[in-house]
Design an enzyme around this catalytic site. Structure first.
Site, PDB file in Angstrom:
ATOM      1  N   GLU A 124       0.846  -1.191   0.000  1.00  0.00           N
ATOM      2  CA  GLU A 124       0.000   0.000   0.000  1.00  0.00           C
ATOM      3  C   GLU A 124       0.882   1.241   0.000  1.00  0.00           C
ATOM      4  O   GLU A 124       2.039   1.205   0.455  1.00  0.00           O
ATOM      5  CB  GLU A 124      -0.916   0.012   1.228  1.00  0.00           C
ATOM      6  CG  GLU A 124      -0.162   0.019   2.552  1.00  0.00           C
ATOM      7  CD  GLU A 124      -1.060  -0.250   3.740  1.00  0.00           C
ATOM      8  OE1 GLU A 124      -2.019   0.524   3.920  1.00  0.00           O
ATOM      9  OE2 GLU A 124      -0.800  -1.232   4.478  1.00  0.00           O
ATOM     10  N   LYS A 126       2.709   4.566   1.100  1.00  0.00           N
ATOM     11  CA  LYS A 126       3.128   5.102   2.409  1.00  0.00           C
ATOM     12  C   LYS A 126       2.855   6.607   2.412  1.00  0.00           C
ATOM     13  O   LYS A 126       3.628   7.387   1.875  1.00  0.00           O
ATOM     14  CB  LYS A 126       4.609   4.819   2.658  1.00  0.00           C
ATOM     15  CG  LYS A 126       5.093   5.257   4.031  1.00  0.00           C
ATOM     16  CD  LYS A 126       6.562   4.892   4.228  1.00  0.00           C
ATOM     17  CE  LYS A 126       7.043   5.289   5.607  1.00  0.00           C
ATOM     18  NZ  LYS A 126       7.016   6.754   5.798  1.00  0.00           N
TER      19      LYS A 126
END
Length: 681
Positions: A124, A126
């Site tokens: 995912e 950051k």
């Protein structure tokens, strides 16, 4: 800068580790507490990686205040403090695909997995924001807190309630649910905010991260409500029931409860698939509505996450894969020298403002005299700067070093007090020798003494310190406790009313009898951080006893025998207490502050402080996992058996260590009994 320490002697490595610990701690404070970082993410990461490389090569030199055991920075005193039910940890960083592959290999080794056993990961973006924990009880939002130092954060509950992305009430949630994520500001909203700030004469923010952090940490929730803050969830803390059996299931459950989740969150079956998603996110980076500085990978299986546990400041089951730094060219207009509280002369470069990655930068730290010489920097040079994230960049190249021009001459005298400025043997830092007669050091030492990590005196900020010092009321730390003598004079000064004066004096009085470790740290002894201060007082009990030992004939040897205190620290403490003026100042301070004997705050268990040795072939866990279990019990996992060993856990094939344990009468148990101890602790 030595990346691996390959050419350093042991003494040089100890010295470098000391300086890295101090420098990284300062940058943590600037970034997490003041929202005013001085170096780039890439520069900071390079310091952390250098520290890790040195610790790997010299494991016996690992310091108690090592940056590898530190998360964030202690919370500011402006907001109420909150102790997290479960620590909010940092993440280890990777900068190449090879390092990501090595991360997965480490996971396999730790869990004793077969080479063909799949290790699924989630990936995912950051987000570059401010970490926040939301605690729900019975489905109702009860508490919101910043990460702080990972253990203690700041209570921002009223402010978080104003953020539209944060649900106030949940249906179908566990009885206790702590949701963790990032508070951020979109690029578009950030630009609009700065337009409004400029029109109203308010503060112009440097970047969305600073704007979000400053907006969330307001004393007045109305200010937060007027700022366009968003929230994106990426994890959880304390739970009364599991959210799922995998990271992907848990994140989907949180999405179902009403929390926003990154659209680019993916479950990846292999590390190559995860790296492919990293490339896709990097390609989309410029078009995303918010700033990101990398991709976070997490082991998908929750039971594996629990077995992997944590090491120092980060979980073993997660990794942040950072993006490459961004670069730009500009002119180094001038070089200024700043003097810190330890007397260190730090060169700062003032740049012709230039945009890098959407942010205008005008300053750069030049680190030290050697860095200026390495780059051949002079005022007027054209330089290439590098920025990773949202902070002040570093100079990576001098583009005009071949042009004939006078070299920059680093001062050999302090610009503040004209005392001689020298570099100690084996160090690159140049320091003023003026000590307390140097106004820059005196002010900075006093600021350090009253700061959060030290005496934490609310209301006595930088401006007040400077004001009182200029009036002649503050010369040393002991004078802080004499400020009550100036109450009448203070009441007559602009900005000081009876209520604020009494609040300040009350805050000072509240620190009499305060934690002696924080007072010792507040003295500003070189190389003595708060962890080292605690280690010293665990051994000696009081500052008086420490001073007597340090100033004694065998002071350095006695100090070096303290666990966690090496020769460099021991020498610094000895040198401090060897000076008569320091002993007078400490005696004066102790008479006024009256700290009690140090009492450790660590939770005592049956295994706290004991030494455990694992030997033989372990069947149900890897050696790393066994050591991690011992550390969780408060024990020390040693590699050799001695008379100080308390327990040996022996698996099949145990040899000389088992024999020695039997000879010494050390208790020996099997792996099954050890697992019962872990389960019952």
């Amino acid at each position: 800068m030595a990346a691996t320490g390959a050419n350093l002697t042991e003494a040089e490595a100890a010295n470098r580790l000391m300086r890295l610990a101090r420098e990284i701690a300062r940058h943590n404070q600037l970034y997490h507490d003041r929202d005013a970082p001085e170096i780039s993410d890439a520069d900071y990461d390079a310091l952390v990686r250098e520290n890790a490389a040195l610790e790997a090569r010299f494991p016996h030199l690992v310091r108690q205040d090592s940056p590898s055991a530190v998360v964030g920075a202690a919370p500011t005193s402006a907001l109420a403090k909150v102790t997290h039910a479960r620590p909010m940890l940092s993440l280890e960083n990777a900068f190449s695909p090879d390092e990501v592959h090595e991360f997965v290999r480490r996971v396999r080794r730790f869990l004793s997995l077969a080479e063909d056993e799949p290790v699924a990961l989630t990936a995912e973006p950051k987000i570059d924001g401010l970490s926040c924990s939301l605690r729900y009880e019975g489905g109702k939002l009860m508490l919101a807190a910043t990460r702080g130092d990972g253990t203690v954060g700041e209570d921002v509950t009223p402010n978080a309630r104003t953020i539209g992305d944060i649900p106030q009430q949940l249906g179908g949630a566990p009885a206790v649910l702590e949701v963790r994520g990032e508070v951020y500001m979109s690029k578009e909203d950030f630009a609009g905010l700065n337009v409004r700030q400029e029109a109203s004469g308010g503060k112009i923010f440097a970047n969305p991260r600073n704007a979000a952090a400053g907006s969330l940490r307001q004393k007045d929730p109305a200010i937060t409500a007027a700022r366009p803050l968003r929230f994106l969830v990426h994890g959880w803390g304390e739970l009364t029931e599991p959210l799922g059996s995998t990271q992907a299931e848990c994140v989907e459950r949180l999405r179902g409860l009403g929390f926003p989740v990154a659209e680019l969150f993916r479950r990846c079956e292999t590390v190559d698939e995860a790296l492919g998603h990293y490339a896709a996110i990097e390609h989309a980076r410029a078009d995303l509505p918010f700033d990101i500085d990398g991709v976070v990978y997490k082991v998908d299986r929750i039971d594996w996450q629990e077995r992997l546990g944590t090491v120092a400041r980060a979980p073993r089951w997660a990794l942040a894969h950072k993006f490459p730094a961004e670069k730009a060219e500009t002119t180094l207009e001038r070089i200024e020298i700043q003097v810190g509280r330890t007397g260190k002369l730090t060169p700062v470069g003032r740049l012709t403002p230039v945009g890098v990655g959407g942010v205008i930068v005008a300053n750069v730290t030049l680190h030290n005299r050697d860095e200026i010489a390495r780059l051949g920097l002079r005022e007027g040079d054209r330089v290439r700067i590098q920025r990773a994230g949202d902070v002040i960049p570093q100079v990576v190249e001098n583009l005009t070093r071949d042009e004939p021009r006078e070299p920059f001459r680093f001062p050999d005298h302090c610009p503040q007090c004209s005392s001689e400025a020298v570099a100690e043997e084996g160090e690159v830092d140049v320091r003023c020798t003026g000590g307390l007669i140097c106004p820059a050091q005196r002010i900075e030492r006093l600021k350090h003494f009253v700061s959060r990590g030290a005496m934490d005196i609310d209301g006595l900020g930088e401006k007040s310190i400077e004001e009182f010092a200029a009036l002649g009321w503050l010369h040393g730390p002991a004078d802080v406790f004499r400020l009550g003598e100036h109450r009448g004079e203070l009441l007559g000064r602009e900005g000081w009313k009876e209520k604020s004066v009494d609040a300040l004096l009350g805050a000072i009085d509240a620190r009499r009898g305060f934690d002696p470790a924080r007072l010792l740290f507040g003295l500003g002894i070189r190389h003595v951080g708060i962890v080292t201060a605690k280690d010293l007082l665990k051994c000696f009990g009081t500052i008086d006893a420490l001073q007597a030992a340090a100033a004694g004939e065998n002071g350095i040897a006695e100090l070096s025998s303290v666990e966690g205190v090496g020769p460099v620290v021991a020498e610094a403490v000895h040198d401090f207490f060897h000076e008569e003026h320091n002993r007078r100042e400490v005696a004066d301070l102790l008479a006024l502050a009256r700290p009690a004997a140090y009492v450790s705050q660590a939770r005592e268990t049956e295994w706290s402080g004991k030494t455990v040795v694992f030997t033989g072939s372990l069947q149900t866990m890897s050696r790393d996992e066994a050591k991690a279990q011992a550390e969780k019990l408060g024990a020390r996992a040693a590699g050799t058996v001695s008379a100080k060993t308390d327990l040996v856990v022996a698996g099949p094939g145990a040899g000389s260590k088992l024999k020695k344990a039997e000879e010494l009468g050390v208790r020996v148990i099997g792996e099954e009994e050890w697992q019962r101890i872990v389960a019952e602790a």
